[in-house]
Scaffold this motif. Structure first.
Motif, mmCIF file in Angstrom:
data_model
loop_
_atom_site.group_PDB
_atom_site.id
_atom_site.type_symbol
_atom_site.label_atom_id
_atom_site.label_comp_id
_atom_site.label_asym_id
_atom_site.label_seq_id
_atom_site.Cartn_x
_atom_site.Cartn_y
_atom_site.Cartn_z
ATOM 1 N N PRO A 22 -28.434 44.504 -131.066
ATOM 2 C CA PRO A 22 -27.707 43.305 -130.629
ATOM 3 C C PRO A 22 -27.027 43.501 -129.278
ATOM 4 O O PRO A 22 -26.958 42.572 -128.473
ATOM 5 C CB PRO A 22 -26.678 43.084 -131.744
ATOM 6 C CG PRO A 22 -27.234 43.776 -132.931
ATOM 7 C CD PRO A 22 -27.992 44.949 -132.399
ATOM 8 N N SER A 23 -26.524 44.694 -129.029
ATOM 9 C CA SER A 23 -25.895 45.031 -127.753
ATOM 10 C C SER A 23 -25.694 46.541 -127.716
ATOM 11 O O SER A 23 -25.773 47.213 -128.741
ATOM 12 C CB SER A 23 -24.544 44.328 -127.583
ATOM 13 O OG SER A 23 -23.611 44.791 -128.542
ATOM 14 N N THR A 24 -25.424 47.061 -126.547
ATOM 15 C CA THR A 24 -25.120 48.486 -126.418
ATOM 16 C C THR A 24 -24.444 48.728 -125.086
ATOM 17 O O THR A 24 -24.707 48.031 -124.109
ATOM 18 C CB THR A 24 -26.399 49.348 -126.530
ATOM 19 O OG1 THR A 24 -26.047 50.725 -126.445
ATOM 20 C CG2 THR A 24 -27.377 49.037 -125.413
ATOM 21 N N LEU A 25 -23.567 49.722 -125.076
ATOM 22 C CA LEU A 25 -22.908 50.101 -123.832
ATOM 23 C C LEU A 25 -23.759 51.070 -123.013
ATOM 24 O O LEU A 25 -23.461 51.316 -121.843
ATOM 25 C CB LEU A 25 -21.553 50.746 -124.135
ATOM 26 C CG LEU A 25 -20.494 49.821 -124.737
ATOM 27 C CD1 LEU A 25 -19.212 50.600 -125.029
ATOM 28 C CD2 LEU A 25 -20.195 48.658 -123.806
ATOM 29 N N GLY A 26 -24.802 51.610 -123.631
ATOM 30 C CA GLY A 26 -25.661 52.538 -122.902
ATOM 31 C C GLY A 26 -26.602 53.254 -123.848
ATOM 32 O O GLY A 26 -26.460 53.203 -125.072
ATOM 33 N N PRO A 27 -27.587 53.965 -123.293
ATOM 34 C CA PRO A 27 -28.603 54.629 -124.108
ATOM 35 C C PRO A 27 -28.157 56.001 -124.596
ATOM 36 O O PRO A 27 -27.193 56.572 -124.092
ATOM 37 C CB PRO A 27 -29.766 54.772 -123.121
ATOM 38 C CG PRO A 27 -29.062 55.006 -121.808
ATOM 39 C CD PRO A 27 -27.816 54.144 -121.845
#
Length: 836
Positions: free
Chosen positions: A336-341
């Protein structure tokens, strides 16, 4: 016998400690200016815990309960101190320096301890610690404010080190270290990370059991296993206060199934499948382990001025374009969302692959198995066969959400094998032919994959995100072009680092490099590879001045108006925020909503089945601007009204709406609506007249037997004293009455008294408290004193003292009798007679 202390052997360890602190400080130079990191969860924690912290500072006591969110809930999983656990002092020592410097220091020193337990050269262990610590996820969670998770991850490696040492025959040191770091990891307060650590231990244990059968040392394995079980039990016991209260609350939280029907297909014995797997790592997204921007990076990413998006907007306004490219939805993965990998480093991945060719099979295969399982579990709903098996059959697994978090296992095991690979190359005899063949294959695999995406990036996917629909086609096209470029550039970047690291190994194999120089070069490659990637997600822009960090929320005009109301105990509904993902309102008021991943189960049911309906009806009525519609929406909002929702914020800079139908802190009813099950309770909430009746489940209907509650128009009941853990009411009536209290029912700790004598109370209206009150004038008191908290603290204190004494004894023994060991080395699947 004199105690001997070999100072020269301590020099590398002292250098490591100093270097680790300097590296962490160099990454966060902002702390030298007194600035603070203010991540999302840091701010939300401040809102969630405001009432708790204020009460603690004002009284010196633990409230153990807060009314600031979701109508009221235990404080155990928000902010509670357990003074019985004396290991907190060692925890402070391990986290040297200001936050977040202390987190990175803990990552580094923890993994260093693990590598030392594997007999890795100290200087190589320093480089290896960098490889683990600078994995991108470790920094992303710091940026997000997931402090407890960061600390728990920091303790994963040293906990495993204690187990490894025990298997190496260091029974005393290994057992004490295991108990110590078991205690410290649980103290961090993130049981999900502890659970994933257990998965690694179980896989390691299975490998050792197989080797014990094959090489016939089951007796020694049994003894070591028994010692470790005792050590783990002692570490667990030091956290008895935290664990007992959490386990008790867990049975009433949303980590258990709802009693409502209709979710059987999605339900487990814990979280629903859809909720547990909401954040599932994409199958293709797994390439981020090797190529950080494989899926675009962050939902709030940035681009440079040579990007297509910048060029598009710069045609009209270059200054505006420069601002636009600072915050763009570049992520296009399945979550759904992420601040980074999750990026573990191109150099690390290359060495991991190389290790699969040259590291002893008795150690590489259990590390490989843990890594693969971690990745498969992280796929969650994208690999439902395995996920459903774990959710339905593996104890405890369904109590945790965000299955993508299982990648913390791979984040540990991949650099572990990578460093053991370097140990094999640099410090063990390895035929040149074997090394050259392995080097060719590993370079071909890792480097070849990256080159494929440099040359043919479109095989990665469409580069489209569901968020692109919000933008014009020409903007979405620019996003896709930039995402493609990001992938190609990072793939090329990873290829370069793989080539450089392969070159170092090749030159060493050709005897063109000395060992220490090779270690230094690899350590530099680790740092140069991963440091800049982490800066994409955690940099100077994430720091604020100390004053802003101490007060992350500022009162609006609406807040100020409500704060001037002297009446205690009422609640607030803030429609200017996402009601059930908002901690800012809780910073100032008792909120109907809040922010927490472990709400009470029945309150979550209320959100899903009543609040969502009532809030939507209220919003629709407000948008109509028709007073009769607004009045009707208030009248029909049974759930909001019974929770005494007095104010509704619709404009932060305006006066809040006053709810004329809020029922107050407590009231008398004269009718009972019986319910046979939870479905009937919930259904009755939609139509019952809660001002005059109480919905009571059949399990509590016995409190009503032989009792009548005639209407007494002169009867009164009011809240006269408010503390989060102590509520005082005054009642007056000419006849026996049934009272409903606008407080969340939680039987594990709330005790009721009438005129100082214990009195029964029970659940009404699905989530509230009810009580039969005799005629006359009375003082009614609710006090929250959970037995598990006080019992647990006693157990913690006794266990802590025992562990600290054992720790002191182990240190003394190791110094006085260095190298003494009863057992040989078992971890490689054979006994070694040399003393360790």
């Amino acid at each position: 016998m004199r105690i001997q202390f070999d100072f020269p052997k301590m020099i590398p360890h002292l250098v490591a400690i100093a270097l680790f602190f300097l590296i962490a400080l160099a990454y966060f130079p902002e702390v030298l200016d007194g600035k603070k990191l203010i991540g999302h969860d840091n701010a939300t924690w401040a809102g969630m815990s405001k009432e708790i912290v204020d009460y603690r500072e004002g009284t010196g006591e633990e409230p153990l309960w807060t009314n600031r969110m979701f109508g009221g809930m235990p404080a155990y999983l928000i902010s509670t101190r357990f003074p019985g656990n004396l290991l907190v002092h060692i925890d402070h020592l391990m986290q040297a320096g200001p936050r977040p410097v202390s987190f990175v220091f803990l990552y580094l020193i923890g993994f260093y301890i693990l590598l030392i337990s594997f007999r890795v050269n100290p200087w190589l262990s320093i480089a290896g610690a960098i490889a683990f610590a600078f994995s991108s996820y470790n920094f992303i969670i710091i940026a997000a404010g997931h402090n407890s998770k960061a600390i728990a991850i920091g303790y994963m490696a040293p906990l495993l080190a204690g187990i490894i040492l025990t298997f190496r025959g260091k029974l005393i040191a290994g057992a004490v270290i295991t108990a110590l770091f078991m205690s410290l990891q649980l103290l961090a307060g993130h049981p999900q990370i502890t659970y994933y650590t257990l998965i690694i231990v179980v896989i390691f244990g299975i490998s050792q059991l197989w080797l014990a059968f094959r090489e016939k040392y089951l007796k020694e394995l049994t003894i070591i296993t028994g010692i470790l079980i005792v050590a783990v039990a002692l570490g667990v016991a030091t956290n008895a206060g935290k664990l007992l209260t959490t386990m008790e609350y867990g049975k009433y939280s949303m980590r258990t199934p709802s009693e409502l029907s209709g979710q059987e297909q999605d339900q487990t014995s814990g979280l629903t499948k859809s909720y547990a797997t909401q954040w599932s790592y994409g199958v293709g997204e797994t390439f981020t382990l090797l190529i950080p921007n494989f899926r675009g990076g962050s939902v709030d990413g940035s681009l440079k001025e040579n990007s297509e998006t910048y060029n598009l907007f710069a045609r009209n306004d270059p200054a505006q374009a420069r601002e636009i490219i600072k915050h763009l939805p570049l992520y296009w993965g399945e979550q759904p969302s992420t601040l980074g990998p999750v990026y573990v480093g191109a150099v690390v991945i290359f060495l991991f692959i190389l290790g699969m060719f040259i590291v002893d099979k008795r150690i590489k295969w259990w590390i490989f198995a843990a890594t693969i399982l971690s990745i498969l579990l992280a796929w969650g709903k994208n690999f439902m066969f395995l996920t459903e098996f774990f959710l339905n059959h593996i104890p405890g697994y369904n109590k945790f959400r965000t299955v993508s978090m299982t990648l913390v296992i791979a984040e540990l095991t991949i650099p572990l094998l990578a460093v053991l690979t370097l140990k094999r190359v640099l410090f063990e005899e390895l035929p040149a032919g074997q090394l050259n063949r392995a080097l060719k294959w590993s370079t071909g695999i890792a480097g070849g994959l990256t080159l494929i995406f440099v040359l043919f990036p479109d095989i990665a996917g469409s580069f489209s995100s569901s968020l692109d629909a919000r933008y014009q086609d020409v903007v979405a096209d620019a996003f896709r072009d930039d995402r493609r470029t990001l992938l190609r550039m990072d793939a090329l970047r990873s290829f370069i680092f793989i080539a450089l690291s392969a070159g170092v190994i090749l030159l060493y194999g050709m005897k063109k490099l000395k060992t220490n120089l090779a270690i230094a070069l690899v350590g530099i490659l680790f740092l140069v590879d991963m440091w800049p990637v982490n800066k994409r997600y955690l940099g100077k822009e994430d720091f604020v001045n100390k004053r802003e960090a101490q007060q992350p929320f500022k009162p609006t005009q609406a807040d100020q108006f409500i704060l001037n109301d002297p009446e205690p105990g009422f609640r607030v509904l803030n429609l200017t925020q996402s009601v059930f993902q908002d901690a800012g309102t809780s910073y100032f008021h008792n909120s109907v909503g809040g922010y927490h991943g472990a709400k009470m189960r029945r309150y979550q049911d209320l959100i899903d089945n009543r609040f969502d309906i009532e809030i939507n009806q209220l919003i629709t009525a407000l948008q109509s601007q028709k007073m009769d519609s607004i009045y009707l929406a208030f009248r029909s909002a049974n759930a909001l009204n019974m929770l005494n929702t007095k104010y509704i914020i619709i404009n932060p800079q305006g006066q809040p709406l006053r709810n004329p139908s809020a029922m107050g802190n407590a009231w008398f009813v004269n009718r009972v609506v019986p319910a046979r099950n939870a479905d009937e309770e919930m259904a009755a909430l939609g139509h019952a007249d809660l001002r005059h009746s109480a919905i009571i489940h059949e399990r509590y209907i016995g409190f009503m037997e032989g009792k009548g509650f005639p209407e007494d128009t002169s009867a009164t009941i009011s809240l006269t004293g408010y503390k989060p853990n102590r509520l005082v009411y005054q009642s007056r009536s000419s006849q026996q009455q049934l009272a409903v209290f606008s407080e969340v029912f939680y039987e594990k700790g709330w005790n009721a008294f009438i005129d100082g004598k214990p009195h029964e109370h029970f659940r009404v209206n699905y989530v509230l408290r009810g009580m039969v009150i005799p005629e006359g004038s009375h003082e009614i008191v609710f006090e929250f004193r959970p037995k598990t908290y006080f019992t647990g603290n006693t157990i913690s204190l006794v266990s802590s003292v025992i562990l600290l004494l054992l720790l002191a004894g182990a240190v003394f023994y190791q110094v006085k009798f260095p190298g003494k060991s009863r057992f040989g080395d078992l971890i490689w699947g054979r006994k070694i007679t040399a003393e360790l």
